[in-house]
Write a protein that holds these residues in place. Structure first.
Motif, PDB file in Angstrom:
ATOM      1  N   TYR A 195     -31.301 181.727  -1.372  1.00 37.73           N
ATOM      2  CA  TYR A 195     -31.719 182.812  -0.491  1.00 37.73           C
ATOM      3  C   TYR A 195     -30.665 183.908  -0.452  1.00 37.73           C
ATOM      4  O   TYR A 195     -29.545 183.739  -0.963  1.00 37.73           O
ATOM      5  CB  TYR A 195     -32.012 182.291   0.920  1.00 37.73           C
ATOM      6  N   VAL A 196     -31.035 185.042   0.144  1.00 39.94           N
ATOM      7  CA  VAL A 196     -30.134 186.180   0.347  1.00 39.94           C
ATOM      8  C   VAL A 196     -30.090 186.484   1.824  1.00 39.94           C
ATOM      9  O   VAL A 196     -31.136 186.602   2.473  1.00 39.94           O
ATOM     10  CB  VAL A 196     -30.612 187.425  -0.432  1.00 39.94           C
ATOM     11  N   ASP A 197     -28.877 186.615   2.388  1.00 41.94           N
ATOM     12  CA  ASP A 197     -28.792 186.921   3.817  1.00 41.94           C
ATOM     13  C   ASP A 197     -28.856 188.426   4.052  1.00 41.94           C
ATOM     14  O   ASP A 197     -29.020 189.219   3.107  1.00 41.94           O
ATOM     15  CB  ASP A 197     -27.531 186.297   4.433  1.00 41.94           C
ATOM     16  N   THR A 198     -28.743 188.842   5.305  1.00 46.57           N
ATOM     17  CA  THR A 198     -28.889 190.259   5.647  1.00 46.57           C
ATOM     18  C   THR A 198     -27.769 191.122   5.081  1.00 46.57           C
ATOM     19  O   THR A 198     -27.913 192.341   4.998  1.00 46.57           O
ATOM     20  CB  THR A 198     -28.946 190.438   7.175  1.00 46.57           C
ATOM     21  N   ASP A 199     -26.658 190.508   4.687  1.00 44.26           N
ATOM     22  CA  ASP A 199     -25.545 191.248   4.087  1.00 44.26           C
ATOM     23  C   ASP A 199     -25.626 191.305   2.571  1.00 44.26           C
ATOM     24  O   ASP A 199     -24.716 191.808   1.917  1.00 44.26           O
ATOM     25  CB  ASP A 199     -24.208 190.625   4.503  1.00 44.26           C
ATOM     26  N   GLY A 200     -26.713 190.757   2.003  1.00 45.72           N
ATOM     27  CA  GLY A 200     -26.866 190.778   0.557  1.00 45.72           C
ATOM     28  C   GLY A 200     -26.114 189.683  -0.168  1.00 45.72           C
ATOM     29  O   GLY A 200     -25.954 189.750  -1.391  1.00 45.72           O
ATOM     30  N   ASP A 201     -25.654 188.672   0.564  1.00 46.68           N
ATOM     31  CA  ASP A 201     -24.910 187.574  -0.044  1.00 46.68           C
ATOM     32  C   ASP A 201     -25.888 186.495  -0.508  1.00 46.68           C
ATOM     33  O   ASP A 201     -26.679 185.970   0.289  1.00 46.68           O
ATOM     34  CB  ASP A 201     -23.930 186.984   0.979  1.00 46.68           C
ATOM     35  N   TYR A 202     -25.838 186.161  -1.793  1.00 44.59           N
ATOM     36  CA  TYR A 202     -26.674 185.089  -2.325  1.00 44.59           C
ATOM     37  C   TYR A 202     -26.066 183.745  -1.932  1.00 44.59           C
ATOM     38  O   TYR A 202     -24.856 183.526  -2.092  1.00 44.59           O
ATOM     39  CB  TYR A 202     -26.787 185.193  -3.845  1.00 44.59           C
ATOM     40  N   LYS A 203     -26.933 182.848  -1.430  1.00 42.23           N
ATOM     41  CA  LYS A 203     -26.452 181.561  -0.939  1.00 42.23           C
ATOM     42  C   LYS A 203     -27.346 180.430  -1.432  1.00 42.23           C
ATOM     43  O   LYS A 203     -28.511 180.645  -1.783  1.00 42.23           O
ATOM     44  CB  LYS A 203     -26.395 181.553   0.595  1.00 42.23           C
ATOM     45  N   VAL A 204     -26.777 179.220  -1.435  1.00 34.93           N
ATOM     46  CA  VAL A 204     -27.507 178.006  -1.811  1.00 34.93           C
ATOM     47  C   VAL A 204     -27.461 177.046  -0.633  1.00 34.93           C
ATOM     48  O   VAL A 204     -26.375 176.712  -0.144  1.00 34.93           O
ATOM     49  CB  VAL A 204     -26.881 177.332  -3.045  1.00 34.93           C
ATOM     50  N   VAL A 248     -23.956 174.884   2.842  1.00 36.47           N
ATOM     51  CA  VAL A 248     -24.319 176.218   2.379  1.00 36.47           C
ATOM     52  C   VAL A 248     -23.204 176.745   1.488  1.00 36.47           C
ATOM     53  O   VAL A 248     -22.024 176.744   1.885  1.00 36.47           O
ATOM     54  CB  VAL A 248     -24.549 177.184   3.557  1.00 36.47           C
ATOM     55  N   TYR A 249     -23.585 177.176   0.278  1.00 37.79           N
ATOM     56  CA  TYR A 249     -22.640 177.835  -0.625  1.00 37.79           C
ATOM     57  C   TYR A 249     -22.835 179.339  -0.532  1.00 37.79           C
ATOM     58  O   TYR A 249     -23.965 179.839  -0.560  1.00 37.79           O
ATOM     59  CB  TYR A 249     -22.856 177.388  -2.066  1.00 37.79           C
ATOM     60  N   SER A 250     -21.735 180.079  -0.441  1.00 36.40           N
ATOM     61  CA  SER A 250     -21.764 181.538  -0.397  1.00 36.40           C
ATOM     62  C   SER A 250     -21.200 182.102  -1.690  1.00 36.40           C
ATOM     63  O   SER A 250     -20.078 181.769  -2.080  1.00 36.40           O
ATOM     64  CB  SER A 250     -20.935 182.049   0.795  1.00 36.40           C
ATOM     65  N   ARG A 251     -21.983 182.951  -2.362  1.00 37.23           N
ATOM     66  CA  ARG A 251     -21.468 183.606  -3.566  1.00 37.23           C
ATOM     67  C   ARG A 251     -20.340 184.572  -3.224  1.00 37.23           C
ATOM     68  O   ARG A 251     -19.380 184.737  -3.996  1.00 37.23           O
ATOM     69  CB  ARG A 251     -22.602 184.371  -4.262  1.00 37.23           C
ATOM     70  N   GLU A 252     -20.423 185.199  -2.042  1.00 38.97           N
ATOM     71  CA  GLU A 252     -19.434 186.195  -1.644  1.00 38.97           C
ATOM     72  C   GLU A 252     -18.044 185.593  -1.501  1.00 38.97           C
ATOM     73  O   GLU A 252     -17.051 186.163  -1.976  1.00 38.97           O
ATOM     74  CB  GLU A 252     -19.860 186.853  -0.328  1.00 38.97           C
ATOM     75  N   VAL A 253     -17.941 184.449  -0.832  1.00 30.04           N
ATOM     76  CA  VAL A 253     -16.625 183.838  -0.582  1.00 30.04           C
ATOM     77  C   VAL A 253     -16.346 182.665  -1.513  1.00 30.04           C
ATOM     78  O   VAL A 253     -15.262 182.084  -1.457  1.00 30.04           O
ATOM     79  CB  VAL A 253     -16.499 183.381   0.886  1.00 30.04           C
ATOM     80  N   ASP A 254     -17.336 182.308  -2.353  1.00 31.53           N
ATOM     81  CA  ASP A 254     -17.176 181.247  -3.357  1.00 31.53           C
ATOM     82  C   ASP A 254     -16.693 179.940  -2.733  1.00 31.53           C
ATOM     83  O   ASP A 254     -15.703 179.342  -3.156  1.00 31.53           O
ATOM     84  CB  ASP A 254     -16.192 181.697  -4.446  1.00 31.53           C
ATOM     85  N   SER A 255     -17.415 179.486  -1.696  1.00 31.92           N
ATOM     86  CA  SER A 255     -17.035 178.228  -1.046  1.00 31.92           C
ATOM     87  C   SER A 255     -18.243 177.625  -0.337  1.00 31.92           C
ATOM     88  O   SER A 255     -19.246 178.312  -0.098  1.00 31.92           O
ATOM     89  CB  SER A 255     -15.888 178.448  -0.051  1.00 31.92           C
ATOM     90  N   TRP A 256     -18.112 176.329   0.006  1.00 32.38           N
ATOM     91  CA  TRP A 256     -19.135 175.590   0.738  1.00 32.38           C
ATOM     92  C   TRP A 256     -18.698 175.393   2.183  1.00 32.38           C
ATOM     93  O   TRP A 256     -17.502 175.354   2.483  1.00 32.38           O
ATOM     94  CB  TRP A 256     -19.354 174.213   0.121  1.00 32.38           C
ATOM     95  N   ARG A 257     -19.672 175.228   3.077  1.00 31.60           N
ATOM     96  CA  ARG A 257     -19.383 174.841   4.451  1.00 31.60           C
ATOM     97  C   ARG A 257     -20.553 174.006   4.971  1.00 31.60           C
ATOM     98  O   ARG A 257     -21.684 174.100   4.467  1.00 31.60           O
ATOM     99  CB  ARG A 257     -19.163 176.053   5.357  1.00 31.60           C
ATOM    100  N   ASN A 258     -20.285 173.179   5.969  1.00 37.64           N
ATOM    101  CA  ASN A 258     -21.290 172.305   6.554  1.00 37.64           C
ATOM    102  C   ASN A 258     -22.013 173.020   7.696  1.00 37.64           C
ATOM    103  O   ASN A 258     -21.414 173.825   8.419  1.00 37.64           O
ATOM    104  CB  ASN A 258     -20.662 171.029   7.099  1.00 37.64           C
ATOM    105  N   ILE A 259     -23.309 172.708   7.874  1.00 34.70           N
ATOM    106  CA  ILE A 259     -24.053 173.210   9.021  1.00 34.70           C
ATOM    107  C   ILE A 259     -24.863 172.058   9.608  1.00 34.70           C
ATOM    108  O   ILE A 259     -25.178 171.095   8.907  1.00 34.70           O
ATOM    109  CB  ILE A 259     -24.988 174.385   8.644  1.00 34.70           C
ATOM    110  N   PRO A 260     -25.216 172.113  10.895  1.00 34.63           N
ATOM    111  CA  PRO A 260     -25.983 171.017  11.512  1.00 34.63           C
ATOM    112  C   PRO A 260     -27.444 171.040  11.093  1.00 34.63           C
ATOM    113  O   PRO A 260     -28.004 172.095  10.780  1.00 34.63           O
ATOM    114  CB  PRO A 260     -25.828 171.279  13.011  1.00 34.63           C
TER     115      PRO A 260
END
Length: 352
Positions: free
Chosen positions: A146-155, A169-181
């Motif tokens: 998906y793409v968020d409102t800032d134009g960042d492609y994420k997985v 969630v992986y962010s193409r902008e910051v090139d890292s993963w983070r956990n979400i509930p």
């Protein structure tokens, strides 16, 4: 052409040329290379590339990896070209999981690694990390692009491992993963439930979750990409006759579902989602139902108003429709007998 301002040439003309021609244009001069590499140019070019003529079908068999355009006038494939994977792989071990705006999220089955790959530009990005992020197991995990409102492609990567859930969630902008509930019914995390790949539409990722094809529980899980909250909605009220399948479709930023039901013969209805409720748009036209021997998936809708379906042998099958034509782009992740994907030719990069 020489008298036109460079800004007009780049943003009014070159944003309309095919993706492969943009790559060639970058070699004209350093100024063009810089302008054609900006995120503004990529965004505008991508928005103008979302047309059915830019759709391609990639099929993977044991020996070759052909890419074929679909010719809507003849309802058939055009001449094929062979794609070469730019990453190391073993024969027939690449699974196509999801697609968005020309990017494919793929898995290398021998290493379980996730990658983002643009088959048009050949650029790719490995998403696996040393802390075990970005590793995918078929039949247990699910992803959505998906793409968020800032134009960042994420997985979005949902893991189900021995009763332990992980949502990342992986962010193409910051090139890292983070956990979400993950907040919904815990039973959906069981391996007894099958999840479809995520379909991105209107700021939400949608997944079909079903216990089994035969009269099992079927729901739709929604992930709001801005609030990062989950919720569930009902499946369309399709009669539980034989096998029941659903295929989610983004039609001009409105969610639709092709729902098929039957055993030896299949019928298909098209539904649209309005305020979390499903409204039937149309039913299969008066033609013989699709037999089980031609078990197929809806791949996409084209502007001439036809359904295109693809059989387990990769053959196109057309159902003519008498309705207002529209376009949609449906990420096919698996054909029975073949692996492959439908994608658009763009210059969107898997990395920044």
């Amino acid at each position: 052409m020489a008298d036109l301002p460079i800004h007009t040439i780049v943003f009014e003309i070159l944003t309309r040329v095919p993706a492969k021609d943009v790559g060639r244009s970058k070699s004209v001069c350093k100024q063009w290379y810089a302008l054609l590499s900006t995120q503004d140019f990529v965004r505008i070019h991508c928005s103008r590339s979302l047309v059915s003529s830019n759709q391609r079908v990639l099929l993977i068999d044991d020996l070759t990896y052909p890419v074929r355009p679909i010719i809507s006038k003849s309802n058939d494939y055009g001449p094929s070209s062979i794609v070469t994977f730019p990453f190391h792989h073993q024969n027939n071990d690449v699974s196509m999981l999801s697609h968005l705006n020309g990017l494919l999220c793929v898995c290398l089955n021998h290493t379980y690694q996730l990658l983002l790959w643009n088959p048009t530009t050949t650029a790719f990005k490995r998403l696996s990390t040393h802390d075990s992020h970005g590793f995918y197991i078929n039949n247990l995990d699910v992803v959505g692009l998906y793409v968020d409102t800032d134009g960042d492609y994420k997985v979005l990567h949902i893991k189900r491992r021995s009763g332990v859930l992980g949502v990342h969630v992986y962010s193409r902008e910051v090139d890292s993963w983070r956990n979400i509930p993950f907040i919904t019914r815990q039973e959906y995390l069981s391996p007894h439930f099958n999840w479809s790949a995520g379909t991105f539409c209107g700021g939400t990722l949608y997944f079909i979750v079903c216990a089994c094809l035969l009269r099992g529980t079927k729901r739709v899980i929604c992930f709001d990409v801005n609030s990062e909250q989950f919720k569930e909605i009902s499946f369309p009220p399709v009669p539980s006759i034989g096998m029941v399948k659903g295929g989610l479709v983004n039609v001009k930023n409105e969610l639709h579902m092709f729902a098929s039901a039957g055993m030896f013969e299949m019928t298909i209805d098209l539904w649209t989602l309005q305020e979390d409720y499903w409204i039937k748009v149309l039913s299969c036209p008066p033609i013989p139902p699709i037999s089980l021997s031609l078990w197929c998936d809806i791949t996409h809708y084209v502007t001439n108003g036809n359904w295109f379906v693809m059989t387990k042998l990769g053959k196109l099958f057309t159902i003519e429709m008498d309705m207002k034509p529209f376009e949609c782009f449906y990420p096919v992740s698996w054909f029975l007998g073949f692996k492959g994907a439908v994608f658009l030719e763009t210059i969107v990069s898997p990395s920044i």
